[in-house]
Design a protein around this motif. Structure first.
Motif, PDB file in Angstrom:
ATOM      1  N   THR A 123       0.810  -1.224   0.000  1.00  0.00           N
ATOM      2  CA  THR A 123       0.000   0.000   0.000  1.00  0.00           C
ATOM      3  C   THR A 123       0.837   1.265   0.000  1.00  0.00           C
ATOM      4  O   THR A 123       0.297   2.352   0.175  1.00  0.00           O
ATOM      5  N   GLY A 124       2.150   1.124  -0.161  1.00  0.00           N
ATOM      6  CA  GLY A 124       2.986   2.319  -0.164  1.00  0.00           C
ATOM      7  C   GLY A 124       3.219   2.894   1.208  1.00  0.00           C
ATOM      8  O   GLY A 124       3.574   4.063   1.339  1.00  0.00           O
ATOM      9  N   GLY A 125       2.997   2.093   2.250  1.00  0.00           N
ATOM     10  CA  GLY A 125       3.329   2.550   3.598  1.00  0.00           C
ATOM     11  C   GLY A 125       2.220   3.225   4.364  1.00  0.00           C
ATOM     12  O   GLY A 125       2.453   3.751   5.453  1.00  0.00           O
ATOM     13  N   THR A 126       0.987   3.253   3.830  1.00  0.00           N
ATOM     14  CA  THR A 126      -0.116   3.888   4.545  1.00  0.00           C
ATOM     15  C   THR A 126      -1.337   2.974   4.584  1.00  0.00           C
ATOM     16  O   THR A 126      -1.586   2.197   3.661  1.00  0.00           O
ATOM     17  N   ASP A 127      -2.102   3.078   5.663  1.00  0.00           N
ATOM     18  CA  ASP A 127      -3.409   2.426   5.786  1.00  0.00           C
ATOM     19  C   ASP A 127      -4.475   3.517   5.802  1.00  0.00           C
ATOM     20  O   ASP A 127      -4.219   4.638   6.255  1.00  0.00           O
ATOM     21  N   VAL A 128      -5.667   3.185   5.338  1.00  0.00           N
ATOM     22  CA  VAL A 128      -6.787   4.128   5.362  1.00  0.00           C
ATOM     23  C   VAL A 128      -7.851   3.612   6.322  1.00  0.00           C
ATOM     24  O   VAL A 128      -8.299   2.471   6.201  1.00  0.00           O
ATOM     25  N   LYS A 129      -8.212   4.439   7.283  1.00  0.00           N
ATOM     26  CA  LYS A 129      -9.286   4.134   8.224  1.00  0.00           C
ATOM     27  C   LYS A 129     -10.533   4.897   7.788  1.00  0.00           C
ATOM     28  O   LYS A 129     -10.485   6.113   7.596  1.00  0.00           O
ATOM     29  N   VAL A 130     -11.643   4.183   7.642  1.00  0.00           N
ATOM     30  CA  VAL A 130     -12.891   4.799   7.198  1.00  0.00           C
ATOM     31  C   VAL A 130     -13.914   4.703   8.319  1.00  0.00           C
ATOM     32  O   VAL A 130     -14.059   3.651   8.961  1.00  0.00           O
ATOM     33  N   TYR A 131     -14.650   5.792   8.542  1.00  0.00           N
ATOM     34  CA  TYR A 131     -15.650   5.870   9.610  1.00  0.00           C
ATOM     35  C   TYR A 131     -16.975   6.310   8.992  1.00  0.00           C
ATOM     36  O   TYR A 131     -17.073   7.399   8.411  1.00  0.00           O
ATOM     37  N   ALA A 134     -19.256   9.189   5.130  1.00  0.00           N
ATOM     38  CA  ALA A 134     -18.027   8.485   5.481  1.00  0.00           C
ATOM     39  C   ALA A 134     -16.879   9.478   5.592  1.00  0.00           C
ATOM     40  O   ALA A 134     -16.716  10.350   4.735  1.00  0.00           O
ATOM     41  N   HIS A 135     -16.110   9.337   6.644  1.00  0.00           N
ATOM     42  CA  HIS A 135     -14.910  10.150   6.870  1.00  0.00           C
ATOM     43  C   HIS A 135     -13.712   9.212   6.814  1.00  0.00           C
ATOM     44  O   HIS A 135     -13.748   8.106   7.359  1.00  0.00           O
ATOM     45  N   LEU A 177      -9.426  12.006   0.827  1.00  0.00           N
ATOM     46  CA  LEU A 177     -10.653  11.974   0.043  1.00  0.00           C
ATOM     47  C   LEU A 177     -10.886  10.561  -0.467  1.00  0.00           C
ATOM     48  O   LEU A 177      -9.967   9.907  -0.974  1.00  0.00           O
ATOM     49  N   LEU A 178     -12.113  10.097  -0.346  1.00  0.00           N
ATOM     50  CA  LEU A 178     -12.481   8.784  -0.874  1.00  0.00           C
ATOM     51  C   LEU A 178     -12.904   8.908  -2.329  1.00  0.00           C
ATOM     52  O   LEU A 178     -13.550   9.884  -2.720  1.00  0.00           O
TER      53      LEU A 178
END
Length: 578
Positions: free
Chosen positions: A196-204, A211-212, A239-240
């Motif tokens: 993932t290129g070193g990042t995770d995405v947390k979605v709420y 969704a944030h 931004l999603l």
């Protein structure tokens, strides 16, 4: 008459956590709701709406019985919360609703250390029911409350295992270079590792229409948690995409959890859900608190007072006394936009072509081979094409070659000088392959190039086919990146970080996670080049720990990219000559 909202959780600290407190205060400010906090469950009053979510020790069955008796509006359905404790059921549910998940397979054991015929483990892969997962791969307990997740790395990258766990102090993972075999204590999910290129995405989510999303440094990289001066983990709003917004909607609906958090992996232009956490709120975002309160208000009114749901206050009650912010003439730092009064230039791209660091001398052994065992390896690993060369580099391939060489060396002892020279070269190949006791690292490779071939009758007697009868074997080894070479690469990465984006510091990761700057690091398949790239990435992104996890997570091998750079390099050299 006000709508009664019951908030029932296991621990008071969850009720009085900063996000919950901010959102409940905003709901009360509307003047339409009465928030009731009750504990224990036996004293619950009759409520119109119920906020109830599982935590360790929470009596979910009692909450279900209360909901069945009183019929309140449930923000998060209670029955579906049982699914979240079993990762098998989570993935099954996601697939049912068309939500993309990583490729995975299940290993179910009825008792610890049970041997299973359909489960095979080799040095660089596991196979479940014929479904093979090459390292790196991920191993997750099926128990959703067990957060000990392992990532196993290939021997070609140095091997070892990284354990991911819930944050302890400033760490969220540890690398164990000596661990190479997977666990057998229980049941596990095996899935492909997605870089993932070193990042995770947390979605709420707050309902299916909101969704944030935030990005953080992935624990896979170095396990060090980035924290701000207040001690909070550093996260950046992202931004999603339209597709990701649809995924958020489907996750919310699939589990009937209006307030829901899940993990999103972005890999090669696609997005995958790898975990669903259930009830989760964003921390330290006042804009999110405002949005969440407004969305929840609408949900409560539509359920209990639909005639009021369309009325929106002109000013949010808790902002009545706040000064109105000017909307024009503002500067957005780093965006390339300065209000409406002018324009500024923006750096759009930086390309760096970097040579590997200091290395040990490269070594090479060349010999012509006619032995059938070696020629069969050529056909085995080049798809059966008698005129095509093949490259042996993985642990499995090199072990095959070592086994064949061991069988041939004792026979190569004729008195003729030519045979003795050939036997000595085979012994040298054997010695190089046996060095270190196992095939870890990325500093040995063998090329087999066909030189002569003949036509023979096919084994089934149906026509003829070509078979190689002579090949050139080229063993390359050495060229190992030295300690000084690693230090050179890391210091160069640190220099780039501090000078390429003045004032940003470690903000490179922020830019990468938000896609305002898409960081890509490419390497050839040479060991010294890969390790130089990993050390450079370590310095560039201010990472810690060993290079294997950084190499696997951040460095890509793309032959087309490297071919283009090689051509550009040749053109530059030719220009110098002219």
């Amino acid at each position: 008459m006000r709508i009664r909202i019951g908030v029932c959780v296991r621990e008071k600290k969850q009720v009085f956590s900063s996000p919950m407190r901010h959102i409940l205060q905003r709901l009360e400010a509307f003047g339409e709701f009465e928030v009731i906090l009750e504990d224990p469950i036996e004293s619950w009053p009759i409520c119109d709406c119920l906020i109830a979510f599982y935590s360790s020790g929470y009596p979910l069955e009692k909450a279900e019985a209360y909901a069945a008796l009183r019929k309140p509006f449930l923000v998060n359905e209670l029955v579906q919360q049982h699914l979240l404790h079993d990762r098998r059921k989570v993935y099954e549910r996601l697939e049912l609703f068309g939500v993309p998940v990583p490729r995975y397979a299940l290993v179910n054991r009825e008792r610890p250390y049970q041997e299973l015929e359909h489960f095979i483990e080799e040095e660089d892969f596991v196979e479940v029911d014929g479904n093979r997962f090459w390292k790196p791969f991920v191993e997750k307990p099926v128990d959703g409350d067990d957060h000990s997740i392992m990532i196993y790395y290939p021997s070609s990258a140095g091997g070892g295992m990284k354990e991911l766990f819930r944050k302890v102090g400033n760490r969220s993972s540890e690398f164990h270079p000596e661990v190479r075999r997977v666990r057998r204590e229980g049941s596990y999910i095996y899935e492909e590792f997605l870089p993932t290129g070193g990042t995770d995405v947390k979605v709420y989510t707050v309902g299916p229409a909101y969704a944030h999303a935030e990005a953080r440094k992935s624990p896979v990289v170095d396990g060090v948690v980035m924290r701000n001066p207040d001690g909070k983990e550093v996260r950046y709003p992202v931004l999603l995409t339209p597709n990701e917004k649809q995924i958020a909607r489907e996750v919310c609906i699939a589990f009937s959890q209006a307030v829901c958090g899940f993990d999103l992996l972005r890999c090669e232009g696609r997005s995958y859900v790898c975990d669903v956490n259930g009830w989760s709120f964003v921390k330290n975002s006042y804009k999110y608190y405002d949005d969440a309160a407004c969305v929840l208000r609408k949900m409560f009114l539509e359920a209990k007072a639909p005639h009021l749901s369309s009325t929106i206050p002109p000013v949010l009650p808790w902002k009545v006394n706040e000064p109105v912010q000017p909307s024009e003439g503002l500067t957005r730092q780093g965006s390339g936009i300065i209000g409406t009064f002018g324009q500024s230039e923006e750096l759009r791209c930086v390309i760096a072509v970097i040579r590997h660091g200091d290395r040990t001398p490269k070594q090479k052994v060349k010999l012509k081979v006619t032995e059938e065992k070696l020629l069969n390896l050529l056909l085995k690993y080049n798809g059966g094409r008698p005129r095509s060369e093949t490259k042996l580099k993985s642990a499995v391939q090199l072990q095959d070659l070592l086994d064949a060489t061991r069988a041939l060396v004792p026979r190569a002892s004729d008195s003729e000088a030519e045979d003795m020279e050939h036997a000595e070269k085979l012994r040298q190949v054997k010695a190089v392959l046996e060095e270190g006791g196992h095939f870890s690292g990325i500093y040995r490779k063998v090329q087999l190039k066909p030189l002569n071939w003949i036509k023979v009758t096919k084994s089934n007697g149906d026509g003829e086919e070509e078979r190689p009868i002579e090949a050139l074997m080229v063993l390359k080894y050495g060229g190992v990146l030295t300690h000084a070479g690693r230090k050179q690469a890391e210091e160069l990465g640190r220099y780039f970080r501090n000078n390429m984006y003045p004032g940003e510091g470690t903000g490179l990761l922020r830019l990468h996670s938000t896609y305002r700057h898409d960081l890509k690091i490419y390497s050839s398949d040479e060991g010294r080049v890969q390790m130089s790239a990993a050390a450079f990435a370590k310095g560039l992104l201010d990472l810690e720990g060993q290079l294997t996890p950084i190499l696997v997570s951040l460095v890509s091998k793309d032959s087309s990219m490297l071919d283009g750079l090689e051509n550009a390099s040749i053109e530059m050299e030719e220009a110098k000559v002219e």
